[in-house]
Design an enzyme around this catalytic site. Structure first.
Site, PDB file in Angstrom:
ATOM      1  N   ASP A 199       0.837  -1.196   0.000  1.00  0.00           N
ATOM      2  CA  ASP A 199       0.000   0.000   0.000  1.00  0.00           C
ATOM      3  C   ASP A 199       0.884   1.262   0.000  1.00  0.00           C
ATOM      4  OD1 ASP A 199      -2.712   1.266   0.537  1.00  0.00           O
ATOM      5  OD2 ASP A 199      -1.529   2.045   2.222  1.00  0.00           O
ATOM      6  N   GLU A 242       1.297  -0.696  -5.120  1.00  0.00           N
ATOM      7  CA  GLU A 242       0.313   0.348  -5.357  1.00  0.00           C
ATOM      8  C   GLU A 242       1.071   1.659  -5.512  1.00  0.00           C
ATOM      9  OE1 GLU A 242      -3.250   3.083  -3.693  1.00  0.00           O
ATOM     10  OE2 GLU A 242      -1.593   2.463  -2.435  1.00  0.00           O
TER      11      GLU A 242
HETATM   12  C1  NOJ Z   1      -4.186   3.531  -0.502  1.00  0.00           C
HETATM   13  C2  NOJ Z   1      -5.503   2.870  -0.276  1.00  0.00           C
HETATM   14  O1  NOJ Z   1      -5.920   2.283  -1.449  1.00  0.00           O
HETATM   15  C3  NOJ Z   1      -6.470   3.899   0.215  1.00  0.00           C
HETATM   16  O2  NOJ Z   1      -7.738   3.355   0.361  1.00  0.00           O
HETATM   17  C4  NOJ Z   1      -5.983   4.472   1.488  1.00  0.00           C
HETATM   18  O3  NOJ Z   1      -6.832   5.490   1.920  1.00  0.00           O
HETATM   19  C5  NOJ Z   1      -4.580   5.027   1.301  1.00  0.00           C
HETATM   20  N1  NOJ Z   1      -3.734   4.050   0.713  1.00  0.00           N
HETATM   21  C6  NOJ Z   1      -4.004   5.450   2.610  1.00  0.00           C
HETATM   22  O4  NOJ Z   1      -3.790   4.354   3.419  1.00  0.00           O
END
Ligand code: NOJ
Length: 966
Positions: A199, A242
């Site tokens: 993430d 991501e």
């Molecule tokens: C990426 C995630 O997809 C999102 O939902 C989240 O709010 C942010 N990271 C922060 O953690």
């Protein structure tokens, strides 16, 4: 395990919280997810990506973790998690979970510790005395935060956060942080998870004077993560980045194959939506080129939507203005730099666009990710704040709370969508499973195709075809000799196009949904596609396309043809008073053998006797021969046999004669014979054998062409001719009864060939009028429809075969079965009126003929003892056998397929249609009738298909309580 499995995978993204609530506390849980694994398997996905399920105050839906080692209690226990994971693995599914490395929740003990004055943990986070540090770094959640710094009064300092204020960024410059995060990864990987979504990976490090994104230090940290993973587990576990960045910023995350295994194709995603609205392939083409050239082992993860807003961070301002304008004119649907809507509402509910985008998602280069609920076209709820509108409970049924939970409504973590066109009352899994035309069943079919060609779509090369019409996106996917052509119309209008397919000249495009071959490629390939239409073709060499030949058309090789000792003319074989014993015995043996070897006769004779014969032609001699066939039971058959002094290129050769050189042909497969007989009937044939008179008539026209629909049945140009090859008394009854039935789909006979001896009379042949169209014999039709239908299901795991899918794939065959069910019931009723008492069809599918979608009855069976159930059993048996035979010709189809298909057809369609139409009907004794009939068929001829049906029905009869009850 193939370490590159992720390249062929299809990923399903879901929130445990939103999926299914097994303990009715209002939150989805692992037990619920476990229970829904069969649904996911049937959908055709093989990898699950679970969003955060760890201990968390849920201020950012779980991306704010307060304990990486604990499962949020509402989701269950670690034991529940393991049970789920084991079962997913047992089903061949992989599981990817979240690794949120960049930040924790402020509730995390690390942070609580770190904020204390002089804490040794202070260095776990990024602190500053002034908010001026790292000036100019963009704020990501710009609708909610004004700065990346927040002052903590306890610490007396500012802490750094790229997202919400309650999500302090971890300090990756501190080796202890990295170590701690590696430990978290090991903990879950030790339990068996197959991969991690990293993430918010671009933001790990901060450096003054930079954007603090994608720094070389960050890339190095990612590589160390992979190294740690591989040192401990070897290859096979994956990292998915991501990184919502521009292409050139994302590519470094792959390294030289030593970075992440996968990264989301963020650059491509919004351009798919652009291309769709601009009705121009340009945006997709550009991004496909920009994202080319990743390492061999790396893979893009493709997606249309996810749990966040449709991000427009990494598009140009003009692109963003355009996309906002067309997809979110209502500002309520905008959030940060994106659009908080689900797929279906984004597409205005347009089914065609839905199909088109899924076709691209599953066939472009990369591993597709399906966001939960999008497979049924779920909608969103703009009133729920943040991005919660796209995270509502999965809509399982029209029951309370969408079938997601039995908790009181106010306890649900979020309300299901219950208003408007996407309300769970209309949009839900249960309803869509029932309908072959649902979104769900479309996605299943498409996924089945994807899975059948998983390697080509997952690993194959992609070549864009320079079609002149820019509304068309066309590409070739190729892998190890398999070539798949994808053509998509981005326009809302029908488009014509010429495909430049130089490399595919001579190949046959086989359409992948229907498996139907298209005309071969010769020069540029012209196609038309309807609005937002698309087509998938396997480009197949001509030789690989199988043409089915019926087994009765197979010829014995000449050297194996038996010898009949013959010194005089062939009359010694046929005429009682001239009979030459030795020659006749050899002749009858040869005949018995050929009749056994060919599959169309319902009795495989051990012995054959001549009952009577008449010479219809003198030169070369042609005999109409009445034979008695024996094998446990006796049957009479009428066969045309020709003797020729020369060897001819004609079907039906079964013996040669010596020393008088000659060849014997059995002509029941020769359309020429039927044309000849019809002509003779028309002329008013009159002849006399030793035993009987033969008298013929045919009041109808004489067609130029007669087609043989099956041995014994020919038709063409408004005429049908049926020869009583199996002379079972059925034709007599047909002649007598059919003209009296007042059913529009009955074709009563007009002409005939009679055999008369004193008062005894037999009907050897019948003729009649045929409505317009191309006739097909019903068994052959059923077999062709079964072959078509089953090939659409090829490659499906049987657990994945819902009634909806079966119905879609076998639609034509099902319709035939239903029609037959109705017609049989009507026939029983009419026969009872005309003949009284038990009046039965006494025949299977062979009594029916199909023309232009209509099914006609041509003939009845003999008047025998029996029951309506027996008739039903005969039809059912024939339908099942058609399925079995079609399946035998199919390569690689699952062994359970014919059983499932047969059950669906016979019980679902035939029986229920009969039941609905019959005045009186009791199912009692039905399985027994089937078993009895299937047993009788086995006596006729032992064949694998027949045996399988018998076994299936024995099982069925065992499982069904008999007339006496269980
Ligand atoms: C990426 C995630 O997809 C999102 O939902 C989240 O709010 C942010 N990271 C922060 O953690």
């Amino acid at each position: 395990m193939d370490p590159l499995w992720y390249k062929d995978a299809v990923i399903y993204q879901l929130h445990v919280r939103s999926f299914f609530d097994a303990n009715n506390d209002g939150y989805g849980d692992f037990e619920g997810l476990r229970q829904k694994l069969p649904y996911l398997e049937a959908l055709g996905v093989d990898t699950l990506w679970l969003m955060p399920f760890f201990q968390s105050p849920l201020r950012d839906d779980g991306y704010d973790i307060s304990d990486y080692y604990q499962i949020l209690p509402v989701h269950g226990t670690l034991e529940d998690f393991k049970r789920f994971l084991d079962e997913a693995h047992d089903r061949g599914m992989k599981v990817i979970i979240e690794l949120v490395l960049n930040h924790t929740s402020i509730d995390h003990p690390w942070f609580q510790e770190a904020r204390k004055p002089n804490s040794p943990m202070r260095d776990f986070y990024v602190w500053s005395d002034t908010p001026e540090k790292y000036k100019g770094v963009r704020v990501i959640f710009q609708d909610f935060e004004t700065s990346n710094w927040t002052f903590d009064p306890v610490a007396g300092a500012y802490y750094w956060h790229r997202f919400y204020w309650h999500q302090p960024d971890l300090n990756w410059d501190n080796p202890e942080v990295e170590k701690a995060m590696h430990q978290v990864m090991f903990f879950w990987a030790d339990l068996g998870v197959d991969g991690f979504r990293l993430d918010a990976i671009p933001y790990l490090y901060e450096r003054e004077g930079t954007s603090c994104e994608n720094l070389p230090e960050t890339i190095e940290a990612v590589k160390r993560l992979r190294k740690a993973l591989e040192e401990r587990y070897g290859p096979g576990k994956v990292l998915l980045a991501e990184a919502n960045m521009w292409p050139e910023e994302t590519l470094p995350y792959f390294g030289d194959g030593d970075g992440v295994h996968m990264a989301y194709n963020f650059p491509l995603m919004p351009r798919i939506f652009m291309a769709l609205r601009r009705e121009d392939r340009g945006p997709i083409e550009t991004m496909l080129k920009e994202t080319e050239g990743i390492p061999e082992t790396a893979q893009w993860a493709l997606f249309l939507r996810n749990h966040d807003e449709l991000t427009l961070e990494k598009v140009t301002e003009e692109e963003r203005e355009f996309l906002w304008e067309v997809y979110a004119p209502d500002p309520r649907f905008r959030i940060n730099l994106g659009i908080r809507r689900r797929l279906m509402p984004l597409l205005g509910g347009d089914r065609r666009r839905f199909e088109l985008l899924h076709a691209l998602l599953f066939t472009l280069k990369g591993t597709p990710i399906l966001y939960y609920g999008d497979e049924i076209g779920m909608g969103d709820n703009p009133f729920l704040g943040d991005r919660n509108g796209v995270r509502t409970p999965m809509q399982w049924s029209a029951d309370r709370n969408a079938g997601f939970s039995r908790a009181p409504y106010h306890r649900l973590f979020l309300p299901p969508v219950s208003e408007g066109p996407y309300s769970y009352h209309f949009v839900n899994v249960e309803a869509q499973e029932q309908s072959p035309h649902s979104h769900l069943n479309f996605v299943r079919r498409l996924l089945a195709i994807r899975q059948r060609h998983a390697k080509t779509f997952g690993r194959g090369s992609l070549k864009l075809l320079p079609v002149e019409n820019r509304r068309i996106l066309a590409y070739l996917r190729e892998h190890e000799g398999e070539r798949i052509l994808v053509v998509a119309n981005l326009s809302r209008y029908t488009q014509a196009l010429d495909l430049p397919l130089e490399e595919a000249q001579g190949l046959v495009p086989v359409e992948l949904f229907s498996q139907s071959p298209f005309p071969p490629v010769e020069g540029p390939y012209r196609l038309t596609l309807g609005p937002h239409g698309f087509a998938l073709f396997a480009l197949t060499p001509k030789e690989a396309i199988r043409v089915q030949t019926p087994d009765w058309a197979e010829e014995a090789p000449p050297e194996e043809v038996p010898l009949v000792p013959l010194e005089e003319g062939p009359e010694v074989l046929f005429v009682e008073t001239m009979k030459e014993e030795r020659a006749q015995r050899a002749f009858l043996r040869a005949l018995a053998q050929v009749l056994r070897d060919r599959s169309w006769l319902p009795l495989k004779p051990e012995r054959v006797e001549v009952l009577d014969a008449i010479r219809l032609e003198k030169d070369p001699p042609l005999y109409l021969t009445l034979l008695e066939l024996e094998n446990h039971t006796r049957r009479t058959a009428l066969l045309p046999i020709r003797y020729s002094p020369r060897r001819e290129e004609a079907p039906g050769l079964f013996a040669r004669t010596r020393p008088r050189e000659g060849y014997l042909y059995e002509l029941s497969q020769d359309p020429g014979f039927y044309a000849y007989l019809l002509k003779r009937l028309k002329e008013g044939l009159e002849a006399r054998s030793l035993k009987a008179y033969y008298r013929g008539s045919h009041p109808g026209p004489l067609p130029q062409n007669l087609t043989l629909l099956r041995p014994g049945l020919a038709a063409g140009e408004g005429v049908w001719l049926q020869v009583g090859l199996v002379q079972d008394g059925g034709l007599d009854r047909t002649l007598e009864v059919l003209p009296r039935l007042d059913l529009p789909w009955v074709l009563p006979p007009k002409g005939r060939l009679l055999w008369e001896r004193g008062k005894e009379r037999r009907v050897l042949a019948l003729t009649g009028d045929l409505p317009e169209g191309e006739p097909k014999e019903a068994f052959a039709l059923a077999q062709a429809l079964a072959a078509e239908g089953l090939s659409r299901l090829q490659g499906h795991p049987p657990e994945g075969l819902s009634p909806g899918l079966l119905a879609e794939a076998l639609r034509e065959l099902e319709a035939l079965a239903r029609l037959l069910g109705v017609r049989l019931a009507l026939l029983h009723r009419s026969l009872a009126e005309v003949e009284g008492g038990f009046s039965l069809l006494n025949r299977g599918l062979g009594a029916f003929l199909a023309l232009e979608g209509e099914v006609y009855l041509l003939a009845l069976g003999p008047k025998e003892e029996g029951s309506p159930l027996m008739d039903l059993a005969r039809l059912a048996y024939d339908l099942e056998r058609a399925v079995e035979l079609a399946w035998e010709d199919l390569e690689g189809a699952h062994p359970e397929l014919p059983g499932l298909a047969a059950q669906f057809l016979v019980e679902g369609a035939l029986l229920s249609a009969y039941r609905d139409t019959a005045l009186e009907f009791s199912e009692e004794g039905w399985p027994e009738a089937m078993v009895a009939w299937a047993e009788a068929q086995l006596h006729r001829e032992e064949k694998p298909a027949r045996r399988r049906i018998l076994e299936r029905w024995r099982e069925k009869a065992k499982a069904t309580p008999g007339p006496q009850g269980p």
